[in-house]
Write an enzyme that holds these catalytic residues in place. Structure first.
Site, PDB file in Angstrom:
ATOM      1  N   CYS A 248       5.729 -17.637  34.039  1.00  0.00           N
ATOM      2  CA  CYS A 248       7.143 -17.860  34.387  1.00  0.00           C
ATOM      3  C   CYS A 248       7.297 -17.452  35.849  1.00  0.00           C
ATOM      4  CB  CYS A 248       8.090 -17.118  33.445  1.00  0.00           C
ATOM      5  SG  CYS A 248       7.826 -15.329  33.372  1.00  0.00           S
ATOM      6  N   PHE A 249       8.468 -16.967  36.257  1.00  0.00           N
ATOM      7  CA  PHE A 249       8.680 -16.686  37.675  1.00  0.00           C
ATOM      8  C   PHE A 249       7.822 -15.508  38.157  1.00  0.00           C
ATOM      9  CE2 PHE A 249      11.195 -14.788  41.228  1.00  0.00           C
ATOM     10  CZ  PHE A 249      11.023 -15.825  42.124  1.00  0.00           C
TER      11      PHE A 249
END
Length: 342
Positions: free
Chosen positions: A85-86
């Site tokens: 994810c980020f």
């Protein structure tokens, strides 16, 4: 950084908007929250952290359940999976927990996309400097790009920067119906392309300015290209006009649209010259308009630009393209390979 080719499936758990801006090549977007849900959770997080996480987890479990039902069956049960994810935080953890519970061989990318992006930036400072470039120069419409593809067919090593940028590089170089990648994704695609090339072999590219449309080339690559071998490409005006008629067919059908894009250079070429273009466009005298655009703007502008970037360009070998057909260009490309890569 991980060897991404070692995975059967790379899951990008971020929102579609984040994925669209940049992602690991080959990654599949299976967001735990969509764009609207992501915005809703982010807004609530400012005032109610626990409430935001509660809504986020509910959305995530529902979305992961849907992905498990609709998307995961496409992959073998023994698939090796990477999730990111980020920052490699909560969104990755939700996915990893679910997949581990089921029994998948799954790993989380440490640091997430942000770590990947730092790695790309670091690589782009070094990777482009490893190559021995052969830079094709020549004014617009002389067949440089077509020669590049012929060189690839002849067995040479080629990187088409304009294809990666999805833009032909000039003011009117946007490709109809084809948006350019973001700067970040252009960087990703360029690094992927360079990773497939062999630094021990010559690498053929076109001479480009810093920007190709809205994206920029790495300074390390431009500096390396400027120090490399250059090859001048020339074709007669009749062939160049015909090539423009093929490549800019959309402007042949809409010359006013083309002039609208060129309007901001009116002060550079002068009002009288621009009015000449407008008259040719109104009369649909497209071969004449294309030729005049080249002789009165593009050619002198290219000459100034190429001399700034490559001051000794006139000392480079000259290749005369008398036949811009695929067969004609392939013959030239084979000769170039014999000369530069025996």
């Amino acid at each position: 950084m991980h060897d991404f080719s070692a995975y059967n499936l790379i899951i990008d758990a971020r929102s579609p908007r984040e994925y669209g801006e940049d992602h690991i090549p080959g990654a599949v977007n299976m967001p735990v929250v969509n764009n609207d849900e992501y915005a809703e959770v982010g807004t609530l997080h400012r005032t109610d952290k626990m409430g935001a996480y509660s809504i986020g987890v509910r959305y995530s479990l529902a979305n992961i359940a849907r992905h498990l039902r609709e998307d995961l069956p496409q992959y073998p049960k023994n698939a090796k999976v990477l999730v990111y994810c980020f920052r490699g935080g909560k969104r990755s953890k939700l996915w990893v927990d679910a997949l581990e519970t089921i029994g998948y061989d799954v790993q989380k990318l440490p640091g997430g996309w942000k770590a990947y992006r730092r790695w790309v930036n670091d690589q782009l400072e070094v990777a482009p400097t490893k190559f021995n470039y052969h830079v094709l120069s020549g004014p617009t419409g002389c067949g440089k790009t077509r020669l590049l593809y012929a060189l690839r067919e002849a067995g040479c090593q080629v990187v088409d920067l304009e294809a990666i940028a999805r833009h032909r590089g000039s003011i009117i170089g946007a490709l109809p119906g084809t948006p350019q990648p973001s700067q970040k994704y252009f960087d990703t695609l360029l690094l992927q392309e360079l990773a497939q090339c062999d630094p021990a072999r010559p690498l053929f590219v076109e001479a480009e300015s810093k920007k190709i449309g809205n994206v920029q080339l790495p300074t390390s690559m431009l500096d390396s290209m400027r120090k490399s071998k250059t090859i001048r490409v020339h074709a007669d005006m009749q062939q160049r006009v015909e090539l423009w008629r093929q490549d800019y067919k959309h402007f042949e059908e809409d010359p006013e649209g083309m002039l609208e894009r060129l309007r901001f250079i009116r002060s550079l070429v002068g009002g009288a010259e621009f009015e000449e273009w407008e008259q040719l466009a109104a009369a649909r005298r497209m071969p004449e308009l294309f030729e005049r655009l080249m002789t009165h703007h593009y050619d002198p502008a290219y000459r100034r630009s190429i001399l700034r970037e490559y001051p000794n360009i006139d000392e480079s070998p000259l290749i005369e393209l008398n036949d811009l057909s695929p067969a004609g260009l392939l013959q030239v490309a084979k000769k170039i390979r014999e000369q530069y890569e025996p």
